[in-house]
Design a protein around this motif. Structure first.
Motif, mmCIF file in Angstrom:
data_model
loop_
_atom_site.group_PDB
_atom_site.id
_atom_site.type_symbol
_atom_site.label_atom_id
_atom_site.label_comp_id
_atom_site.label_asym_id
_atom_site.label_seq_id
_atom_site.Cartn_x
_atom_site.Cartn_y
_atom_site.Cartn_z
ATOM 1 N N GLU A 1 -14.624 14.167 -0.931
ATOM 2 C CA GLU A 1 -15.877 14.165 -0.185
ATOM 3 C C GLU A 1 -16.739 13.034 -0.741
ATOM 4 N N GLU A 2 -17.018 12.009 0.071
ATOM 5 C CA GLU A 2 -17.848 10.893 -0.396
ATOM 6 C C GLU A 2 -19.292 11.146 0.025
ATOM 7 N N SER A 3 -20.194 10.233 -0.360
ATOM 8 C CA SER A 3 -21.610 10.498 -0.110
ATOM 9 C C SER A 3 -21.913 10.651 1.380
ATOM 10 N N ASN A 4 -21.209 9.891 2.225
ATOM 11 C CA ASN A 4 -21.533 9.985 3.645
ATOM 12 C C ASN A 4 -20.311 10.207 4.534
ATOM 13 N N HIS A 5 -19.180 10.531 3.932
ATOM 14 C CA HIS A 5 -18.000 10.828 4.743
ATOM 15 C C HIS A 5 -16.963 11.599 3.937
ATOM 16 N N ALA A 6 -16.025 12.195 4.682
ATOM 17 C CA ALA A 6 -14.893 12.848 4.029
ATOM 18 C C ALA A 6 -13.714 11.889 4.089
ATOM 19 N N LYS A 7 -12.837 11.981 3.096
ATOM 20 C CA LYS A 7 -11.791 10.979 3.010
ATOM 21 C C LYS A 7 -10.468 11.645 2.662
ATOM 22 N N VAL A 8 -9.416 11.242 3.365
ATOM 23 C CA VAL A 8 -8.077 11.693 3.011
ATOM 24 C C VAL A 8 -7.300 10.464 2.560
ATOM 25 N N THR A 9 -6.821 10.513 1.319
ATOM 26 C CA THR A 9 -6.166 9.342 0.755
ATOM 27 C C THR A 9 -4.696 9.638 0.515
ATOM 28 N N GLY A 10 -3.854 8.714 0.886
ATOM 29 C CA GLY A 10 -2.432 8.858 0.640
ATOM 30 C C GLY A 10 -2.041 8.083 -0.604
ATOM 31 N N ALA A 11 -0.977 8.497 -1.241
ATOM 32 C CA ALA A 11 -0.455 7.720 -2.362
ATOM 33 C C ALA A 11 0.963 7.296 -2.013
ATOM 34 N N PHE A 12 1.211 6.013 -2.124
ATOM 35 C CA PHE A 12 2.511 5.464 -1.758
ATOM 36 C C PHE A 12 2.970 4.513 -2.856
ATOM 37 N N THR A 13 4.148 4.765 -3.386
ATOM 38 C CA THR A 13 4.659 3.887 -4.431
ATOM 39 C C THR A 13 5.468 2.764 -3.793
ATOM 40 N N VAL A 14 5.109 1.547 -4.129
ATOM 41 C CA VAL A 14 5.804 0.387 -3.584
ATOM 42 C C VAL A 14 6.734 -0.181 -4.648
ATOM 43 N N SER A 15 7.973 -0.407 -4.274
ATOM 44 C CA SER A 15 8.889 -1.002 -5.247
ATOM 45 C C SER A 15 9.838 -1.968 -4.564
ATOM 46 N N ASN A 16 10.352 -2.902 -5.354
ATOM 47 C CA ASN A 16 11.456 -3.730 -4.856
ATOM 48 C C ASN A 16 12.469 -3.829 -5.978
ATOM 49 N N GLY A 17 13.101 -2.739 -6.283
ATOM 50 C CA GLY A 17 13.953 -2.677 -7.460
ATOM 51 C C GLY A 17 13.169 -2.077 -8.611
ATOM 52 N N ARG A 18 11.998 -2.664 -8.907
ATOM 53 C CA ARG A 18 11.126 -2.029 -9.896
ATOM 54 C C ARG A 18 9.807 -1.673 -9.209
ATOM 55 N N VAL A 19 9.086 -0.747 -9.830
ATOM 56 C CA VAL A 19 7.843 -0.303 -9.221
ATOM 57 C C VAL A 19 6.782 -1.395 -9.317
ATOM 58 N N LEU A 20 6.176 -1.739 -8.192
ATOM 59 C CA LEU A 20 5.193 -2.809 -8.177
ATOM 60 C C LEU A 20 3.769 -2.274 -8.214
ATOM 61 N N ASP A 21 3.544 -1.208 -7.494
ATOM 62 C CA ASP A 21 2.159 -0.822 -7.269
ATOM 63 C C ASP A 21 2.130 0.554 -6.612
ATOM 64 N N VAL A 22 0.983 1.201 -6.702
ATOM 65 C CA VAL A 22 0.767 2.399 -5.896
ATOM 66 C C VAL A 22 -0.346 2.079 -4.911
ATOM 67 N N LEU A 23 -0.046 2.112 -3.630
ATOM 68 C CA LEU A 23 -1.065 1.816 -2.619
ATOM 69 C C LEU A 23 -1.699 3.110 -2.134
ATOM 70 N N ARG A 24 -3.006 3.041 -1.901
ATOM 71 C CA ARG A 24 -3.735 4.243 -1.490
ATOM 72 C C ARG A 24 -4.542 4.005 -0.219
ATOM 73 N N PRO A 25 -3.848 3.888 0.902
ATOM 74 C CA PRO A 25 -4.582 3.770 2.166
ATOM 75 C C PRO A 25 -5.220 5.119 2.481
ATOM 76 N N ALA A 26 -6.312 5.097 3.228
ATOM 77 C CA ALA A 26 -7.026 6.345 3.488
ATOM 78 C C ALA A 26 -7.479 6.409 4.927
ATOM 79 N N LYS A 27 -7.909 7.587 5.284
ATOM 80 C CA LYS A 27 -8.583 7.763 6.567
ATOM 81 C C LYS A 27 -9.930 8.365 6.255
ATOM 82 N N LYS A 28 -10.978 7.743 6.828
ATOM 83 C CA LYS A 28 -12.323 8.206 6.510
ATOM 84 C C LYS A 28 -12.917 8.880 7.739
ATOM 85 N N PHE A 29 -13.479 10.050 7.519
ATOM 86 C CA PHE A 29 -14.054 10.814 8.631
ATOM 87 C C PHE A 29 -15.567 10.812 8.491
ATOM 88 N N TYR A 30 -16.213 10.069 9.376
ATOM 89 C CA TYR A 30 -17.668 10.052 9.376
ATOM 90 C C TYR A 30 -18.143 11.035 10.436
#
Lengths: 182, 647
Positions: B548-577
């Protein structure tokens, strides 16, 4: 002033300006839905009072599907009384009115229905599938279906008594077997 | 109180601007300096008043003064501090006040800088600036006042358009408007030149730096807009040929043409009529763009609300076009060319061709933008003109322009000898061909991409050749390498600033080509623990979390990106105003020099077990932003005062 033709330079701008002025007479948002003339996407939802609401069950009747949300102020607030009035007028003349509440909190939606004393079936589109199928862009949007289940008209924005009546009377006047335009 | 004070201040500013414009005009006609001084004071007064209005509105935003309708419509108690400031120009009314403020700022600078230097032009320049200001103040007081009172005062406001809660929105409008308003200055000088009949080179020499500054801000505004579109809107692109993007792009094209053609007038006394026409075109296109965005006549993602403001803008546009072109007609004889083209193979003709191409591009974009209107007016049919049209017509034009970027700066004035051509172009052309062969052999496709790269190599080689040659010349006098290079940049800052800007454009061209030709994407639904694969990357869905953010609710996904080794965790979200009809996607990405991994969260199951994603691997997009930085450096260099005073 030897050459009068050079005054054509400023004059040449006038057609362009006229075209832009014409733009005020048009409404770019008024775009026909590609769904008009096609069969409405089927759906089956559960109404707020627990009864089943499906499009299939109303084949043979003229159906109006209205997409709304409790946070949609002021348009949905303006049209809610219009819808309730229309429902009372037409329910016995072969019309079904279905309200689909989208992207809403259940309590807020129930309060909306209570506040306006809505008596026609209203259901929540929990997954968003129905609004996607109907190509709903924003609320309110209203679809008018003929007796064969084809979408015949779409209205964006708040309804008025006149708009509702004009669309519904036309569809009610059609006999059941009559094919709509392709 | 704020609404009343604000309204009063803007009304006084309007009266001052009108009075000042009249005084300046009278001063220009009679030559009485008292009138001009009065206009000057009016200009300063307008600046002070608009600054005050701006500060007042900002104050209202910061203190949540919902008795101001504009504040209530564009902020709420949850809006974070920074976005309460940028919210000031987040919608129509505020954008007008920002615009007016910048125009007033430019007017103030003119008063400070040109008061003593340009006796003949000065009153008329002031008159034009103040007239344009008066128009915007008229809009601000009559049609789109940011100081409307809202009664009863609501407990909370509606909030800012969530898409504008982004750092790009702090800078994008500011840069763009600085560019738009900046073009008013050379336009004002051009009108002054026409009115006084002194249509020689003076107005161009005086406004050269102004034009570069305006051009630079316009470029920056467009680039930041692209960056915003790329990282906020979630469709993975940076340019959509949307009518309003076009509206900002057209003045840029015309101003670019102007920037180049003035060099011919400075050097060869040619193209007077052409230059005057170009600046009139550039300025009217900025008005046209504003009109398009604010009148609601064309559907666009950028469209502000509509209303009486459209008619005001169109009337002003008509007034400007008719007066300016009328003046051109009046001075027709004085404007006609004196110089003549000596040879088709010369710098003049390269520049002319550059101008023709740029104006052709401007016209194409204009035509595509207003075509829906034309079609509806003539045939009664609604159509929309999309990216395919614009791309098809413009890509050949832009490719030719890039080629000319290599030719123009190095080819000789008047008539290029075979020797000049061989000396300057033999190696670059050879390198270009070589690059084409290597790229083609290495399997680079499509052919258009090969062509772009070859042209880019050719142009880069001409730049390197010129710079290398000049450095060598300086080293012969005993300078060391780095001082020689630095000295060269500073002494010939205009030339090398221009080269640097060209180089930035090349970098952008590579980015645009790469992203169009080789970006790939996929859309898929994943259960938790499942992964999607694209272009050698694996993206695993790890789960969802809600917050719950100050002016919206947010659903965040966690996605691990790899190309043989793990590169990053991306967190795209959907914000509900709460005030917004549909949720806003917040993209997450991992930027890279050659490719970006770009992830958008679509639908998801409420229990967090399933999510639909759009995954893109976008190639070379970063080059566009890097090119923007290079252009910035080049423009800064070109704006620096010239070390070597022209004789």
């Amino acid at each position: 002033m030897r050459r009068a033709w050079r005054w054509l330079i400023p004059l040449s701008a006038i057609p362009v300006l006229a075209l832009l002025a014409y733009g005020f007479r048009t409404n770019p948002r008024d775009i026909a839905s590609p769904l008009v003339g096609r069969p409405a996407p089927a759906f089956a939802l559960t109404a707020f009072d627990g009864t089943a609401v499906s499009l299939e069950a109303h084949r043979g009747r003229v159906v109006v599907v209205n997409f709304w949300a409790s946070w949609c102020y002021p348009a949905c607030y303006e049209e809610a009384p219009v819808l309730e009035r229309a429902w009372r007028t037409y329910r016995d003349r072969g019309l079904t009115l279905i309200g689909v509440d989208i992207q809403d909190k259940r309590e807020a939606a129930e309060k909306f229905i209570r506040d306006f004393g809505l008596t026609f079936p209203n259901a929540q589109d929990l997954t968003g599938k129905v609004s996607v199928d109907f190509g709903v862009y924003g609320v309110p949007e209203t679809f008018f279906l003929d007796r064969r289940g084809q979408i015949r008209a779409k209205h964006v924005g708040a309804l008025t008594d006149e708009i509702f009546r004009a669309n519904v009377e036309r569809l009610l006047a059609e006999p059941e077997g009559k094919p709509g335009p392709a | 109180m704020i609404p009343e004070i604000g309204r009063a201040a803007s009304l006084v500013a309007l009266v001052l601007a009108l009075g000042g414009a009249v005084a300046a005009t009278a001063g220009g006609r009679t030559g009485r300096s008292a009138l001009v001084e009065a206009a000057q004071r009016a200009g300063v007064g307008v600046f002070v008043l608009i600054s005050f209005c701006f500060a007042l509105l900002t104050y209202a935003f910061l203190t949540f003064d919902f008795s101001v309708r504009y504040v209530a419509s564009n902020t709420n108690l949850g809006t974070p501090f920074y976005y309460r400031i940028t919210g000031v120009w987040g919608a129509l009314e505020g954008s007008i006040i920002l615009w007016a403020w910048m125009l007033a700022l430019y007017t103030l600078i003119i008063v400070l800088r040109h008061r003593e230097t340009t006796r003949e032009f000065y009153p008329w320049v002031l008159a034009v600036m103040l007239s344009v200001l008066a128009f915007f103040l008229l809009v601000m007081t009559v049609a789109a006042s940011p100081f409307e009172r809202l009664a009863p005062v609501p407990a909370d406001g509606r909030g800012l358009n969530p898409l504008l809660e982004d750092t790009g929105m702090i800078t994008h409008p500011v840069a763009l408007y600085l560019g738009f308003t900046g073009l008013t200055v050379p336009f004002a000088f051009a009108i002054a030149a026409l009115v006084t009949g002194r249509v020689g080179d003076a107005w161009i020499t005086m406004t050269r730096r102004w034009t570069i500054i305006a051009w630079y801000f316009l470029s920056l505004g467009l680039l930041i807009g692209g960056w915003w579109s790329y990282h906020v809107l979630g469709w993975g692109g940076y340019w959509a040929w949307d009518p309003v993007e076009n509206a900002a792009f057209m003045p840029w094209l015309a101003a670019t043409a102007f920037l180049h053609s003035v060099m011919i007038q400075e050097r060869r006394r040619m193209l007077k009529l052409w230059n005057i026409s170009l600046i009139i075109l550039s300025f009217t296109l900025t008005l046209f763009g504003t009109f398009l965005t604010r009148s609601g006549i064309i559907a666009s993602v950028h469209a502000f609300t509509q209303g009486a403001i459209g008619i005001l803008f169109l009337s002003f546009l008509a007034l400007v076009v008719l007066v300016a072109l009328g003046l051109v007609a009046l001075r027709w004889d004085a404007l006609r060319a004196q110089g003549e083209l000596d040879s088709v193979v010369s710098r003049e003709s390269a520049f002319l061709l550059n101008n023709v191409l740029l104006i052709a591009a401007t016209f194409t974009v204009f035509f595509g933008t207003v075509f829906p209107l034309l079609s509806e007016a003539v045939r009664g049919v609604k159509v929309s003109v999309g990216a395919p049209f614009f791309n098809q017509v413009n890509i050949p034009l832009f490719l030719s322009l890039i080629f000319l970027m290599g030719v123009g700066p190095l080819i000789a004035w008047r008539r290029a000898s075979t020797d000049n051509l061989r000396r300057n172009f033999l190696w670059p052309v050879a390198l270009g061909f070589l690059a084409a062969l290597v790229a083609f052999g290495a399997g680079v496709r499509p052919t258009l991409a090969v062509l772009t790269f070859a042209t880019t190599v050719f142009v880069s080689a001409t730049i390197a050749l010129d710079f290398g040659r000049a450095t060598r010349a300086r080293r012969r006098t005993g300078e060391r390498l780095l001082p020689a290079m630095g000295g060269l940049l500073l002494r010939h800052n205009r030339r090398y600033g221009g080269f640097l800007v060209h180089f930035g454009v090349l970098v952008i061209a590579v980015g645009v080509t790469g992203s169009h030709a080789w970006s790939v994407q996929t859309e898929t639904t994943l259960k938790r623990g499942e992964h999607a694969e694209l272009a050698g990357y694996r993206v695993r869905f790890d789960g969802l979390s809600a917050s719950e953010e100050s002016n919206h609710a947010k659903v965040t996904g966690a996605f691990t990106v790899s190309n043989g080794r793990v590169l990053d965790v991306l967190r795209p979200a959907k914000k509900f105003y709460p005030q917004q009809q549909s949720p806003i996607a917040a993209v997450d990405y991992r930027l890279g020099l050659t490719e970006d991994i770009y992830l958008v969260l679509g639908d998801f199951a409420r229990d967090g077990t399933e999510a639909t994603i759009k995954l893109q691997v976008n190639r070379l997009v970063s080059w566009i932003w890097i090119g923007g930085v290079v252009i910035t450096l080049g423009a800064l260099l070109a704006i620096l005062p010239e070390a070597r005073r022209p004789a």
